[in-house]
Design a protein around this motif. Structure first.
Motif, PDB file in Angstrom:
ATOM      1  N   GLN A  82      -4.928 -11.607   4.465  1.00  0.00           N
ATOM      2  CA  GLN A  82      -6.130 -10.862   4.819  1.00  0.00           C
ATOM      3  C   GLN A  82      -7.057 -10.707   3.620  1.00  0.00           C
ATOM      4  N   TRP A  83      -6.487 -10.495   2.456  1.00  0.00           N
ATOM      5  CA  TRP A  83      -7.296 -10.345   1.239  1.00  0.00           C
ATOM      6  C   TRP A  83      -8.045 -11.638   0.938  1.00  0.00           C
ATOM      7  N   VAL A  84      -7.355 -12.784   1.159  1.00  0.00           N
ATOM      8  CA  VAL A  84      -7.973 -14.075   0.873  1.00  0.00           C
ATOM      9  C   VAL A  84      -9.065 -14.400   1.891  1.00  0.00           C
ATOM     10  N   PHE A  85      -8.762 -14.182   3.172  1.00  0.00           N
ATOM     11  CA  PHE A  85      -9.672 -14.625   4.223  1.00  0.00           C
ATOM     12  C   PHE A  85     -10.642 -13.550   4.704  1.00  0.00           C
ATOM     13  N   VAL A  86     -10.356 -12.284   4.421  1.00  0.00           N
ATOM     14  CA  VAL A  86     -11.279 -11.218   4.845  1.00  0.00           C
ATOM     15  C   VAL A  86     -11.792 -10.503   3.592  1.00  0.00           C
ATOM     16  N   ASP A  87     -11.206  -9.366   3.283  1.00  0.00           N
ATOM     17  CA  ASP A  87     -11.533  -8.643   2.049  1.00  0.00           C
ATOM     18  C   ASP A  87     -10.422  -7.640   1.782  1.00  0.00           C
ATOM     19  N   LEU A  88     -10.540  -6.924   0.665  1.00  0.00           N
ATOM     20  CA  LEU A  88      -9.478  -5.995   0.278  1.00  0.00           C
ATOM     21  C   LEU A  88      -9.329  -4.862   1.281  1.00  0.00           C
ATOM     22  N   GLN A  89     -10.457  -4.294   1.728  1.00  0.00           N
ATOM     23  CA  GLN A  89     -10.383  -3.187   2.673  1.00  0.00           C
ATOM     24  C   GLN A  89      -9.755  -3.628   3.987  1.00  0.00           C
ATOM     25  N   GLY A  90     -10.144  -4.811   4.452  1.00  0.00           N
ATOM     26  CA  GLY A  90      -9.562  -5.325   5.686  1.00  0.00           C
ATOM     27  C   GLY A  90      -8.072  -5.592   5.542  1.00  0.00           C
ATOM     28  N   ALA A  91      -7.670  -6.079   4.367  1.00  0.00           N
ATOM     29  CA  ALA A  91      -6.253  -6.350   4.121  1.00  0.00           C
ATOM     30  C   ALA A  91      -5.436  -5.067   4.147  1.00  0.00           C
ATOM     31  N   VAL A  92      -5.946  -4.029   3.486  1.00  0.00           N
ATOM     32  CA  VAL A  92      -5.245  -2.744   3.454  1.00  0.00           C
ATOM     33  C   VAL A  92      -5.155  -2.154   4.863  1.00  0.00           C
ATOM     34  N   SER A  93      -6.267  -2.197   5.599  1.00  0.00           N
ATOM     35  CA  SER A  93      -6.299  -1.604   6.938  1.00  0.00           C
ATOM     36  C   SER A  93      -5.350  -2.322   7.895  1.00  0.00           C
ATOM     37  N   THR A  94      -5.403  -3.644   7.906  1.00  0.00           N
ATOM     38  CA  THR A  94      -4.555  -4.413   8.821  1.00  0.00           C
ATOM     39  C   THR A  94      -3.077  -4.208   8.506  1.00  0.00           C
ATOM     40  N   THR A  95      -2.727  -4.233   7.220  1.00  0.00           N
ATOM     41  CA  THR A  95      -1.327  -4.070   6.828  1.00  0.00           C
ATOM     42  C   THR A  95      -0.820  -2.678   7.177  1.00  0.00           C
ATOM     43  N   LEU A  96      -1.621  -1.660   6.901  1.00  0.00           N
ATOM     44  CA  LEU A  96      -1.222  -0.299   7.250  1.00  0.00           C
ATOM     45  C   LEU A  96      -1.054  -0.151   8.758  1.00  0.00           C
ATOM     46  N   ARG A  97      -1.943  -0.763   9.503  1.00  0.00           N
ATOM     47  CA  ARG A  97      -1.901  -0.673  10.963  1.00  0.00           C
ATOM     48  C   ARG A  97      -0.573  -1.240  11.499  1.00  0.00           C
ATOM     49  N   VAL A  98      -0.181  -2.390  10.994  1.00  0.00           N
ATOM     50  CA  VAL A  98       1.056  -3.033  11.465  1.00  0.00           C
ATOM     51  C   VAL A  98       2.283  -2.216  11.060  1.00  0.00           C
ATOM     52  N   VAL A  99       2.327  -1.795   9.796  1.00  0.00           N
ATOM     53  CA  VAL A  99       3.492  -1.044   9.310  1.00  0.00           C
ATOM     54  C   VAL A  99       3.640   0.282  10.054  1.00  0.00           C
ATOM     55  N   LEU A 100       2.538   0.966  10.286  1.00  0.00           N
ATOM     56  CA  LEU A 100       2.596   2.243  10.988  1.00  0.00           C
ATOM     57  C   LEU A 100       3.011   2.064  12.447  1.00  0.00           C
ATOM     58  N   ALA A 101       2.548   0.994  13.083  1.00  0.00           N
ATOM     59  CA  ALA A 101       2.952   0.733  14.468  1.00  0.00           C
ATOM     60  C   ALA A 101       4.452   0.470  14.551  1.00  0.00           C
ATOM     61  N   VAL A 102       4.968  -0.303  13.597  1.00  0.00           N
ATOM     62  CA  VAL A 102       6.410  -0.571  13.557  1.00  0.00           C
ATOM     63  C   VAL A 102       7.188   0.723  13.317  1.00  0.00           C
ATOM     64  N   ALA A 103       6.678   1.551  12.399  1.00  0.00           N
ATOM     65  CA  ALA A 103       7.348   2.821  12.097  1.00  0.00           C
ATOM     66  C   ALA A 103       7.378   3.734  13.317  1.00  0.00           C
ATOM     67  N   LEU A 104       6.284   3.785  14.057  1.00  0.00           N
ATOM     68  CA  LEU A 104       6.235   4.626  15.255  1.00  0.00           C
ATOM     69  C   LEU A 104       7.190   4.116  16.331  1.00  0.00           C
ATOM     70  N   ALA A 105       7.230   2.799  16.527  1.00  0.00           N
ATOM     71  CA  ALA A 105       8.152   2.235  17.501  1.00  0.00           C
ATOM     72  C   ALA A 105       9.600   2.531  17.096  1.00  0.00           C
ATOM     73  N   GLY A 106       9.859   2.434  15.791  1.00  0.00           N
ATOM     74  CA  GLY A 106      11.193   2.746  15.294  1.00  0.00           C
ATOM     75  C   GLY A 106      11.563   4.196  15.523  1.00  0.00           C
ATOM     76  N   LEU A 107      10.601   5.081  15.363  1.00  0.00           N
ATOM     77  CA  LEU A 107      10.858   6.499  15.569  1.00  0.00           C
ATOM     78  C   LEU A 107      11.241   6.786  17.027  1.00  0.00           C
ATOM     79  N   VAL A 108      10.588   6.087  17.952  1.00  0.00           N
ATOM     80  CA  VAL A 108      10.916   6.266  19.367  1.00  0.00           C
ATOM     81  C   VAL A 108      12.349   5.815  19.640  1.00  0.00           C
ATOM     82  N   THR A 109      12.751   4.668  19.084  1.00  0.00           N
ATOM     83  CA  THR A 109      14.111   4.179  19.323  1.00  0.00           C
ATOM     84  C   THR A 109      15.143   5.063  18.636  1.00  0.00           C
TER      85      THR A 109
END
Length: 202
Positions: A82-109
């Motif tokens: 994402q940093w290479v093809f988009v920008d730093l802010q987009g890279a941080v946002s996308t990565t946080l979004r994925v990690v948080l979604a995984v964490a929330l799904a894990g919390l449910v299980t």
């Protein structure tokens, strides 16, 4: 059925006592909100909320880390791309979004018994009877899919550790073949467990 993967952590927290349907609905709503959040600051705030939910659940640091540990290298690769093809802010946002979604799904299980999750899914999938599908089998399929994610991730971690011990960590074949074999063995064991419970194809 919890013994098939061992993802559920026994507890009496507020999150443990919430109905499975409420937690699944909350997961859908939370993931939708994560997609709508754009700034890294807002997503960092969401991260604080997720951390607070884990603390409220009292599942323990080890169990919490086990939910996001399997995606750590994927997160690193995603951030770099994402940093290479988009920008730093987009890279941080996308990565946080994925990690948080995984964490929330894990919390449910971690806080929901498989039986309760299946019952909630079966109720929600009741309308599929109109097209000739079995809500119970569909709920079982979805539940096992969710439960199998941490299992396969754990298998991948063990294979990677074995690679390092043998000094072949750069070999894709040395990683892929044992992972596929281990996953198939797990699938066979799972199938046998389901047949033993009377859940065969008949």
């Amino acid at each position: 059925m919890n013994g098939l993967t061992g993802a559920y952590v026994q507890g009496g927290s507020v999150l443990h006592r919430l109905p499975a349907g409420v937690k699944l609905g909350g997961l859908v709503a939370a993931c939708t909100a994560l997609v709508l959040l754009r700034s890294p600051l807002a997503l960092a705030g969401a991260g604080v909320v997720v951390a607070g939910l884990y603390a409220l659940s009292r599942v323990g640091v080890a169990a919490a880390w086990a939910q996001v540990r399997p995606v750590r290298w994927f997160a690193v690769a995603l951030f770099a791309m994402q940093w290479v093809f988009v920008d730093l802010q987009g890279a941080v946002s996308t990565t946080l979004r994925v990690v948080l979604a995984v964490a929330l799904a894990g919390l449910v299980t971690l806080t929901t018994r498989t039986s309760a999750m299946m019952a909630a899914l079966e109720r929600g999938l009741a309308p599929v009877r109109l097209v000739g599908l079995d809500p119970f089998r569909m709920s079982l399929l979805l539940s096992l899919t969710v439960r199998s994610v941490p299992v396969v991730a754990g298998l991948a971690t063990r294979v990677r550790e074995a690679q390092r011990a043998r000094g072949v960590e750069r070999s894709l074949r040395a990683f892929a073949v044992p992972l596929v074999v281990s996953s198939l063995r797990h699938a066979d064991a799972l199938g046998e467990a389901l047949i033993a419970r009377g859940l065969d194809d008949d």
